[in-house]
Scaffold this active site. Structure first.
Site, PDB file in Angstrom:
ATOM      1  N   GLU A 139       0.823  -1.209   0.000  1.00  0.00           N
ATOM      2  CA  GLU A 139       0.000   0.000   0.000  1.00  0.00           C
ATOM      3  C   GLU A 139       0.858   1.260   0.000  1.00  0.00           C
ATOM      4  O   GLU A 139       1.806   1.349   0.791  1.00  0.00           O
ATOM      5  CB  GLU A 139      -0.912  -0.001   1.230  1.00  0.00           C
ATOM      6  CG  GLU A 139      -1.990   1.058   1.159  1.00  0.00           C
ATOM      7  CD  GLU A 139      -3.005   0.939   2.289  1.00  0.00           C
ATOM      8  OE1 GLU A 139      -4.202   1.041   2.013  1.00  0.00           O
ATOM      9  OE2 GLU A 139      -2.586   0.743   3.440  1.00  0.00           O
ATOM     10  N   GLY A 277       1.927  -0.184  11.081  1.00  0.00           N
ATOM     11  CA  GLY A 277       1.448  -0.980  12.202  1.00  0.00           C
ATOM     12  C   GLY A 277       0.993  -2.344  11.710  1.00  0.00           C
ATOM     13  O   GLY A 277       1.333  -3.377  12.275  1.00  0.00           O
ATOM     14  N   MET A 279      -1.286  -4.343   7.969  1.00  0.00           N
ATOM     15  CA  MET A 279      -1.880  -4.184   6.645  1.00  0.00           C
ATOM     16  C   MET A 279      -2.922  -5.271   6.425  1.00  0.00           C
ATOM     17  O   MET A 279      -2.685  -6.440   6.710  1.00  0.00           O
ATOM     18  CB  MET A 279      -0.797  -4.265   5.563  1.00  0.00           C
ATOM     19  CG  MET A 279      -1.317  -4.057   4.166  1.00  0.00           C
ATOM     20  SD  MET A 279      -2.003  -2.397   3.951  1.00  0.00           S
ATOM     21  CE  MET A 279      -3.115  -2.688   2.583  1.00  0.00           C
ATOM     22  N   GLU A 280      -4.062  -4.865   5.849  1.00  0.00           N
ATOM     23  CA  GLU A 280      -5.268  -5.691   5.818  1.00  0.00           C
ATOM     24  C   GLU A 280      -5.356  -6.662   4.653  1.00  0.00           C
ATOM     25  O   GLU A 280      -6.446  -6.936   4.146  1.00  0.00           O
ATOM     26  CB  GLU A 280      -6.495  -4.770   5.789  1.00  0.00           C
ATOM     27  CG  GLU A 280      -6.683  -3.968   4.500  1.00  0.00           C
ATOM     28  CD  GLU A 280      -6.081  -2.578   4.513  1.00  0.00           C
ATOM     29  OE1 GLU A 280      -6.485  -1.750   3.687  1.00  0.00           O
ATOM     30  OE2 GLU A 280      -5.198  -2.317   5.362  1.00  0.00           O
ATOM     31  N   GLU A 312      -7.644  -4.110  11.470  1.00  0.00           N
ATOM     32  CA  GLU A 312      -7.379  -4.809  10.201  1.00  0.00           C
ATOM     33  C   GLU A 312      -8.534  -5.744   9.832  1.00  0.00           C
ATOM     34  O   GLU A 312      -8.868  -5.890   8.657  1.00  0.00           O
ATOM     35  CB  GLU A 312      -6.072  -5.593  10.305  1.00  0.00           C
ATOM     36  CG  GLU A 312      -4.852  -4.754  10.652  1.00  0.00           C
ATOM     37  CD  GLU A 312      -4.683  -3.532   9.771  1.00  0.00           C
ATOM     38  OE1 GLU A 312      -4.976  -3.610   8.559  1.00  0.00           O
ATOM     39  OE2 GLU A 312      -4.272  -2.479  10.298  1.00  0.00           O
ATOM     40  N   GLU A 334     -10.102   3.618   5.936  1.00  0.00           N
ATOM     41  CA  GLU A 334      -9.296   3.848   7.138  1.00  0.00           C
ATOM     42  C   GLU A 334     -10.092   4.475   8.285  1.00  0.00           C
ATOM     43  O   GLU A 334      -9.922   4.098   9.441  1.00  0.00           O
ATOM     44  CB  GLU A 334      -8.080   4.705   6.805  1.00  0.00           C
ATOM     45  CG  GLU A 334      -7.075   4.022   5.888  1.00  0.00           C
ATOM     46  CD  GLU A 334      -6.532   2.704   6.434  1.00  0.00           C
ATOM     47  OE1 GLU A 334      -6.754   2.384   7.627  1.00  0.00           O
ATOM     48  OE2 GLU A 334      -5.904   1.977   5.658  1.00  0.00           O
TER      49      GLU A 334
END
Length: 863
Positions: A139, A277, A279-280, A312, A334
């Protein structure tokens, strides 16, 4: 390369022309093993083979377009069976496609580079055992570093991956994988965007579990669960707690979303040198491995991890199932994930005080971002990918989430969740814009969402709400009004649904709420009629219960009460809101920074919420570093260290409060006696009952010792020998760069600015060590060097490293008008520099100007 920075206009044009049917991606990662020395590996890019077969349709046969690929070389390109000359069609970031047919097949055979910056296919060599680990991070637009694609979120397609890996490795991707004849074959995904595809490969420690859910219609959903980390972290990996939160989250979202988890399995990978932190990626969520705790941490750390896991997971619906069309509407994923993270944390897990953390920590991020010159509406104007990268900020996440919390108060929770359910069902596997969400919320709530959106999503800036109280001779309220103000630069006054709380002391001395009213605030002044006649309050708290997004201000009487009795507020959320408001007053130069430090010294020891306490410590340290008058810094530092040590000795032995005060004491220690105590705690000659000095705490003690010249290179080498791990190496690099020596600073500067051999994690560690508040004189010569170097850095390095260097090395510790002038001179002379680079400098310049205003305010207070 200009082609790397895809513009919104180009993406819209390509989306109108093309639609994608499928991807088949074959990766050969066997080259990942071999040379494991990090310095040798950095000498030349190590590559892997990537073969992509991309099938797509073109709405205008005969038209031209392009595919995205960032790679050192391309071996072969074939379009519809015709071989193209790579040297003619590939420019390093794009593959030119001409004379397209109605139905097309593109095959690209490329050599792609492993990454050391956390972008694309990141390769990590564990110094502890020499093992190699790979994972991807894309991303907003780095999947093109791994395979050929159309790198924009609205060209979704099913993906099928196959991977050849070194013998003995396991490979994971979004779909379920199976090893057949030496090749890992993965099940085809649902239609998803390029940036959420993922691969992880290596000798990871892997733990499994399962989740089962039977729905009202009798159908049962079975989800295989997995969690992984490096082998070196396996002894510390509390996977049971990760799985517990995962199952609680899946239950919560199934209860509220009425749409079963759509992506099959659910793996969670905790990976090294991660830039974010988490990532989905559907089916393979990635997290920074620091969420695996090597030492004792407080409940706030476990709460933070749980929040990120749930954030996430919310993306599986908000972002992965339904995706924004372009990065303008990044908030559609987000902001919702940030809100849903806190909402589900409180609703589904043991962390019932999640909204306190949200009010105190997440909103502080939003308030800062929303007062920068680069602030923007929640729905932003994203011209290109560099803009997109910088918009993963406090506005898109925390302000957006705060606005959604206000929306829930505005339309009601039931209407909000029903809107979400309709949104998923209507737009599954598709892409949306702002209007698609607003239309369903209008249906379910009956409210005018267009007007709400204009005020909250399409304007920037934060409002201030201040109570105005008029009392009768009998000490009762004759009128209570809420005054709303806006900054000159962003004059929008918004509708706010707020609760106004009245507080006074009880006979036992506690400060408690005795009256509350909810009201819709409109315009510059709103009267709260419901509170007329109430007894005179000692404290009026506007935005009690934290329903809206605003800066809270106080009338004079309330502020006087807080100065004397802040610690007596019994409700932890109300107390957190007051602390946050006082910090905003300090940052806005409306309260002297030394007064804020005094409040921390007098009342932080009574703070029950450990997350709030940790935030107070961070704010107090920031006040000392940036906002107090320079001639009071030494005294302020002495007072903070003295107060921290006092609270450390008073704290319950072995408690999380004791650990938190120990870390804060280390952060502010500077005097000889303080440093001797830290050294004694390290070598065992000093002891504080109940304080276990584990390896992570040892490093926390070593940094101030290094920064003040007590711990030398040999001491840090000995500490690394105790902790010869990847984590230990990062700590050592930071401490080495922290030593008070001109030669050390020159070496650290050269390692980051003049060389590109350090990994992203070691760049971050070196910058953190370089920038020590106690070493302003040592780093003063680097102000001019910084402004001379940043344009070259931005051009030559990856955007992630560029951001780290430009933000991290800005001379904020050279807090003088001369530095401010230097920043202004650079901005004037570089009006045509990359907008994203200018934004970073402008933000840092604004922080510096704010610090100087704070110092002036504090200096006036000193007389």
């Amino acid at each position: 390369m200009p082609g790397e920075n895809l513009s919104r206009d180009e993406a819209q044009e390509r989306a109108a022309l093309l639609s994608v049917d499928s991807y088949e991606v074959s990766l050969d990662l066997r080259s990942a093993v071999g040379e494991t020395d990090p310095d040798a590996a950095a000498a030349a890019p190590r590559t892997f083979r990537s073969v992509t077969t991309l099938r797509f349709r073109c709405a205008e046969p005969g038209a031209a377009s392009f595919a995205d690929l960032i790679a050192p070389s391309v071996t072969a390109v074939s379009l519809n069976g015709k071989d193209l000359d790579p040297s003619e069609v590939f420019d390093g970031s794009r593959i030119r496609l001409e004379d397209l047919a109605a139905d097309n097949e593109l095959v690209v055979d490329a050599q792609c580079a492993y990454s050391r910056t956390g972008e694309g296919m990141h390769r990590f060599v564990d110094p502890e055992d020499g093992e190699v680990y790979l994972y991807t991070q894309y991303e907003p637009a780095d999947s093109r570093r791994v395979f050929t694609n159309f790198e924009q979120p609205d060209l979704k397609a099913p993906f099928r991956f196959e991977v050849r890996a070194p013998e003995g490795w396991t490979v994971w991707s979004n779909g379920v994988g199976e090893l057949t004849d030496g090749v890992w074959q993965f099940a085809e995904t649902k239609p998803i965007s390029t940036y959420i595809t993922a691969v992880a490969a290596g000798p990871y420690h892997y733990v499994t579990d399962s989740y089962s859910r039977t729905f009202d219609d009798g159908t049962t959903l079975e989800i295989p669960l997995g969690a992984m980390c490096r082998k070196g972290l396996a002894p510390h990996f509390d996977s049971d707690d990760v799985f517990l939160v995962t199952k609680q989250g899946l239950d919560f979202f199934h209860d509220h979303f009425d749409y079963p988890y759509p992506f099959g399995k659910y793996d969670q990978a905790f990976v090294p040198e991660y830039n974010l932190g988490a990532m989905e990626n559907p089916g393979l969520v990635t997290f920074r491995e620091e969420f695996i705790f090597r030492g004792k941490v407080t409940q706030a750390s476990y709460e933070s991890r749980a929040n990120v896991i749930l954030h996430e997971m919310a993306h599986m619906w908000f972002g992965d199932l339904v995706t924004m069309e372009w990065w303008d509407d990044l908030w559609l994923k987000e902001s919702f994930a940030d809100f849903m993270g806190a909402f589900s944390l409180v609703g589904a897990t043991r962390f019932k005080d999640g909204w306190i953390t949200f009010a105190n920590r997440r909103k502080a991020w939003a308030y800062r971002a929303d007062q920068l010159p680069s602030t923007h509406p929640v729905t932003a104007d994203i011209r290109d990918l560099q803009d997109a990268k910088l918009n993963f900020d406090g506005i898109t996440y925390a302000k957006g989430a705060s606005v959604l919390k206000q929306l829930v108060a505005y339309v009601g929770q039931d209407a909000f969740l029903e809107g979400a359910r309709r949104y998923f069902k209507r737009n599954a596997y598709g892409n949306t814009r702002l209007g698609d969400l607003l239309s369903v919320l209008e249906e379910t709530s009956g409210r005018d969402m267009a007007a709400w959106s204009r005020s909250w999503l399409q304007t920037a800036g934060v409002n201030s709400l201040t109570p105005q109280v008029i009392l009768s001779a009998e000490a009762r309220i004759t009128e209570l009004a809420v005054l709303q103000e806006a900054a000159e630069s962003h004059p929008e006054l918004r509708p706010h649904r707020v609760a106004v709380g009245l507080y006074r002391r009880t006979p036992e001395g506690a400060l408690e709420r005795y009256a509350r009213a909810e009201v819709d605030v409109h315009g510059p002044r709103t009267v709260v009629g419901e509170l007329v006649g109430a007894e005179a309050p000692e404290l009026v708290l506007v935005n009690d219960d934290d329903l809206t997004y605003c800066k809270i201000r106080f009338d004079e009487n309330s502020l006087a009460t807080l100065r004397e009795r802040l610690g007596e507020i019994t409700d932890p959320l109300a107390r957190a809101l007051c602390w946050s408001a006082l910090w905003n007053l300090t940052r806005d130069a409306l309260m002297p920074a030394r007064d804020f430090i005094d409040l921390v010294l007098r009342f932080a020891g009574r703070e029950s919420d450990i997350g709030v306490l940790q935030m107070l410590h961070a704010w107090a340290n920031s006040a000392l570093t940036h906002y107090v008058a320079p001639d009071w810094r030494a005294e302020g530092g002495r007072l903070l260290a003295e107060g921290a040590l006092k609270e450390l000795r008073l704290a319950e032995p072995g408690s999380q409060h004791q650990l938190t005060w120990a870390r804060f004491f280390a952060a502010v220690a500077s005097g000889e006696a303080d440093l001797q105590l830290l050294q004694g705690l390290l070598d065992g000659t000093a002891k504080i009952d109940g304080l276990e000095v584990d390896q992570e705490l040892r490093w926390a003690f070593q940094e101030p010792l290094a920064a003040h010249g007590v711990a030398d290179e040999s001491a840090l080498a000995a500490e690394l020998a105790r902790d010869d791990t990847a984590s230990g190496k990062r700590h050592q690099v930071r401490c080495l760069a922290a030593r008070p020596s001109a030669a050390v600073k020159a070496q650290a500067w050269a390692a980051v600015v003049e060389s590109d051999t350090l990994s992203n994690a070691l760049v971050e560690a070196t910058i953190a060590g370089f920038t020590q508040p106690s070493q302003r004189e040592l780093t003063a010569p680097y102000t001019a060097k910084y402004f001379a170097a940043i344009e070259r850095i931005w051009a030559d390095r990856s955007i992630q490293i560029g951001m780290d260097v430009v933000k991290g090395l800005f001379p904020s510790l050279q807090d003088s008008q001369e530095t401010l002038d230097a920043a202004d001179t650079w901005l004037t002379a570089h009006e045509n520099a990359a907008p994203a680079l200018r934004r970073l400098v402008l933000e840092a310049r604004d922080d510096l100007a704010r610090a100087l205003r704070g110092q002036a305010c504090d200096g006036v207070a000193a007389g």
